[in-house]
Design a protein around this motif. Structure first.
Motif, PDB file in Angstrom:
ATOM      1  N   THR A  19       0.638  -1.306   0.056  1.00  0.00           N
ATOM      2  CA  THR A  19      -0.271  -0.046  -0.033  1.00  0.00           C
ATOM      3  C   THR A  19       0.677   1.085  -0.133  1.00  0.00           C
ATOM      4  O   THR A  19       0.675   2.036  -0.898  1.00  0.00           O
ATOM      5  CB  THR A  19      -1.065  -0.228   1.259  1.00  0.00           C
ATOM      6  N   TYR A  20       1.954   1.402   0.944  1.00  0.00           N
ATOM      7  CA  TYR A  20       2.416   2.494   0.887  1.00  0.00           C
ATOM      8  C   TYR A  20       3.937   2.302   1.529  1.00  0.00           C
ATOM      9  O   TYR A  20       4.210   1.324   2.280  1.00  0.00           O
ATOM     10  CB  TYR A  20       2.079   3.647   1.575  1.00  0.00           C
ATOM     11  N   LEU A  21       4.991   3.357   1.545  1.00  0.00           N
ATOM     12  CA  LEU A  21       6.223   3.449   1.815  1.00  0.00           C
ATOM     13  C   LEU A  21       6.229   4.661   2.716  1.00  0.00           C
ATOM     14  O   LEU A  21       5.666   5.822   2.471  1.00  0.00           O
ATOM     15  CB  LEU A  21       7.288   3.538   0.966  1.00  0.00           C
ATOM     16  N   LEU A  22       6.282   4.692   4.019  1.00  0.00           N
ATOM     17  CA  LEU A  22       6.070   5.677   4.887  1.00  0.00           C
ATOM     18  C   LEU A  22       7.294   6.077   5.840  1.00  0.00           C
ATOM     19  O   LEU A  22       7.828   4.789   6.434  1.00  0.00           O
ATOM     20  CB  LEU A  22       5.181   5.185   6.140  1.00  0.00           C
ATOM     21  N   LYS A  23       7.858   6.907   5.735  1.00  0.00           N
ATOM     22  CA  LYS A  23       9.122   7.397   6.306  1.00  0.00           C
ATOM     23  C   LYS A  23       8.933   8.327   7.646  1.00  0.00           C
ATOM     24  O   LYS A  23       8.311   9.482   7.249  1.00  0.00           O
ATOM     25  CB  LYS A  23      10.372   7.764   5.550  1.00  0.00           C
ATOM     26  N   ASP A  24       9.491   8.504   8.711  1.00  0.00           N
ATOM     27  CA  ASP A  24       9.262   9.444   9.802  1.00  0.00           C
ATOM     28  C   ASP A  24      10.727  10.134  10.103  1.00  0.00           C
ATOM     29  O   ASP A  24      11.630   9.342  10.457  1.00  0.00           O
ATOM     30  CB  ASP A  24       8.458   8.964  11.096  1.00  0.00           C
ATOM     31  N   ASN A  25      10.611  11.415   9.989  1.00  0.00           N
ATOM     32  CA  ASN A  25      11.847  12.194  10.515  1.00  0.00           C
ATOM     33  C   ASN A  25      11.354  12.762  12.035  1.00  0.00           C
ATOM     34  O   ASN A  25      10.580  13.550  11.920  1.00  0.00           O
ATOM     35  CB  ASN A  25      12.398  13.190   9.378  1.00  0.00           C
ATOM     36  N   THR A  26      12.161  12.218  12.834  1.00  0.00           N
ATOM     37  CA  THR A  26      11.730  12.664  14.350  1.00  0.00           C
ATOM     38  C   THR A  26      12.957  13.576  14.905  1.00  0.00           C
ATOM     39  O   THR A  26      13.217  13.603  16.163  1.00  0.00           O
ATOM     40  CB  THR A  26      11.608  11.558  15.175  1.00  0.00           C
ATOM     41  N   THR A  27      13.822  14.238  14.232  1.00  0.00           N
ATOM     42  CA  THR A  27      14.663  15.108  14.379  1.00  0.00           C
ATOM     43  C   THR A  27      14.374  16.248  15.245  1.00  0.00           C
ATOM     44  O   THR A  27      15.021  16.557  16.277  1.00  0.00           O
ATOM     45  CB  THR A  27      15.606  15.698  13.260  1.00  0.00           C
ATOM     46  N   LEU A  28      13.125  16.850  14.919  1.00  0.00           N
ATOM     47  CA  LEU A  28      12.724  17.806  16.098  1.00  0.00           C
ATOM     48  C   LEU A  28      12.320  17.307  17.291  1.00  0.00           C
ATOM     49  O   LEU A  28      11.924  16.142  17.553  1.00  0.00           O
ATOM     50  CB  LEU A  28      11.608  18.727  15.196  1.00  0.00           C
ATOM     51  N   LYS A  29      12.183  18.259  18.107  1.00  0.00           N
ATOM     52  CA  LYS A  29      11.624  18.095  19.671  1.00  0.00           C
ATOM     53  C   LYS A  29      10.097  17.792  19.643  1.00  0.00           C
ATOM     54  O   LYS A  29       9.746  16.880  20.299  1.00  0.00           O
ATOM     55  CB  LYS A  29      12.126  19.054  20.572  1.00  0.00           C
ATOM     56  N   ASN A  30       9.159  18.390  19.045  1.00  0.00           N
ATOM     57  CA  ASN A  30       8.052  18.373  19.177  1.00  0.00           C
ATOM     58  C   ASN A  30       7.067  18.191  17.914  1.00  0.00           C
ATOM     59  O   ASN A  30       5.952  17.690  18.075  1.00  0.00           O
ATOM     60  CB  ASN A  30       7.333  19.897  19.619  1.00  0.00           C
ATOM     61  N   LEU A  31       7.855  18.304  16.837  1.00  0.00           N
ATOM     62  CA  LEU A  31       7.074  18.087  15.598  1.00  0.00           C
ATOM     63  C   LEU A  31       7.636  16.762  14.847  1.00  0.00           C
ATOM     64  O   LEU A  31       8.781  16.538  15.062  1.00  0.00           O
ATOM     65  CB  LEU A  31       7.154  19.239  14.631  1.00  0.00           C
ATOM     66  N   VAL A  32       6.915  15.854  13.985  1.00  0.00           N
ATOM     67  CA  VAL A  32       7.265  14.760  12.998  1.00  0.00           C
ATOM     68  C   VAL A  32       6.998  15.221  11.903  1.00  0.00           C
ATOM     69  O   VAL A  32       5.856  15.825  11.495  1.00  0.00           O
ATOM     70  CB  VAL A  32       6.843  13.426  13.573  1.00  0.00           C
ATOM     71  N   ARG A  37       4.570   7.633   0.433  1.00  0.00           N
ATOM     72  CA  ARG A  37       4.281   7.233  -1.150  1.00  0.00           C
ATOM     73  C   ARG A  37       3.346   6.234  -0.961  1.00  0.00           C
ATOM     74  O   ARG A  37       3.376   5.266  -0.839  1.00  0.00           O
ATOM     75  CB  ARG A  37       5.541   6.616  -1.679  1.00  0.00           C
ATOM     76  N   LEU A  38       2.214   6.824  -1.650  1.00  0.00           N
ATOM     77  CA  LEU A  38       0.863   5.609  -1.558  1.00  0.00           C
ATOM     78  C   LEU A  38       0.932   5.244  -3.058  1.00  0.00           C
ATOM     79  O   LEU A  38       0.721   5.802  -4.064  1.00  0.00           O
ATOM     80  CB  LEU A  38      -0.431   6.656  -1.359  1.00  0.00           C
ATOM     81  N   SER A  39       0.724   3.997  -3.121  1.00  0.00           N
ATOM     82  CA  SER A  39       0.743   3.055  -4.349  1.00  0.00           C
ATOM     83  C   SER A  39      -0.643   3.420  -5.032  1.00  0.00           C
ATOM     84  O   SER A  39      -1.435   3.761  -4.741  1.00  0.00           O
ATOM     85  CB  SER A  39       0.967   1.686  -4.032  1.00  0.00           C
ATOM     86  N   ALA A  40      -0.192   3.106  -6.292  1.00  0.00           N
ATOM     87  CA  ALA A  40      -1.563   3.458  -7.401  1.00  0.00           C
ATOM     88  C   ALA A  40      -2.687   2.714  -6.818  1.00  0.00           C
ATOM     89  O   ALA A  40      -2.501   1.325  -6.509  1.00  0.00           O
ATOM     90  CB  ALA A  40      -0.938   2.863  -8.770  1.00  0.00           C
ATOM     91  N   ASN A  41      -3.508   3.262  -6.864  1.00  0.00           N
ATOM     92  CA  ASN A  41      -4.926   2.661  -6.805  1.00  0.00           C
ATOM     93  C   ASN A  41      -4.929   1.890  -5.213  1.00  0.00           C
ATOM     94  O   ASN A  41      -5.661   1.010  -5.192  1.00  0.00           O
ATOM     95  CB  ASN A  41      -5.386   1.598  -7.586  1.00  0.00           C
ATOM     96  N   GLY A  97       1.893   6.325  -8.445  1.00  0.00           N
ATOM     97  CA  GLY A  97       2.239   6.838  -7.210  1.00  0.00           C
ATOM     98  C   GLY A  97       2.020   8.135  -6.728  1.00  0.00           C
ATOM     99  O   GLY A  97       1.845   9.130  -7.461  1.00  0.00           O
ATOM    100  N   LEU A  98       1.415   8.483  -5.292  1.00  0.00           N
ATOM    101  CA  LEU A  98       0.790   9.634  -4.959  1.00  0.00           C
ATOM    102  C   LEU A  98       1.771   9.923  -3.679  1.00  0.00           C
ATOM    103  O   LEU A  98       1.812   8.883  -2.614  1.00  0.00           O
ATOM    104  CB  LEU A  98      -0.532   9.658  -4.505  1.00  0.00           C
TER     105      LEU A  98
END
Length: 111
Positions: A19-32, A37-41, A97-98
């Motif tokens: 369905t998707y590839l999801l990455k999180d950047n948690t470098t900041l203290k309060n925000l992510v 990348r959401l696959s076709a359909n 992809g979206l």
């Protein structure tokens, strides 16, 4: 200070499936900073965050966004502001992809 690019926000892969590839950047203290990348359909799992807001920035492709079960079209360059406790979901109803970036409070809860 840290600079990232919309095509690579850095961070760690937290989900990678058909369905998707999801990455999180948690470098900041309060925000992510999260990229999807959401696959076709395919469609994301809908959810809401009690007491928290979120921002989606669409960087590639087109599809539909669902906010509290109301649908509207989204495309590259669109920014969607998601208010506190609003149910949200992204639908990729195209053959490519979206990609979008999310900015949210790092203490978020899904339900």
């Amino acid at each position: 200070m840290m600079k990232v690019n919309v095509t690579d926000i850095g961070g760690e892969v937290v989900k990678d499936n058909v369905t998707y590839l999801l990455k999180d950047n948690t470098t900041l203290k309060n925000l992510v900073l999260s990229s999807t990348r959401l696959s076709a359909n395919k469609t994301t799992t809908g959810h809401r965050h009690a007491g928290q807001e979120e921002v989606y920035v669409f960087v590639k492709g087109h599809g539909q966004m669902e906010l509290d079960y109301k649908m509207f079209d989204v495309k590259e360059g669109d920014v969607v502001l998601i208010e506190d406790n609003v149910f949200h979901k992204v639908h990729n109803n195209s053959d490519v992809g979206l990609e979008f970036i999310c900015i949210f409070d790092g203490r978020r809860n899904h339900w």
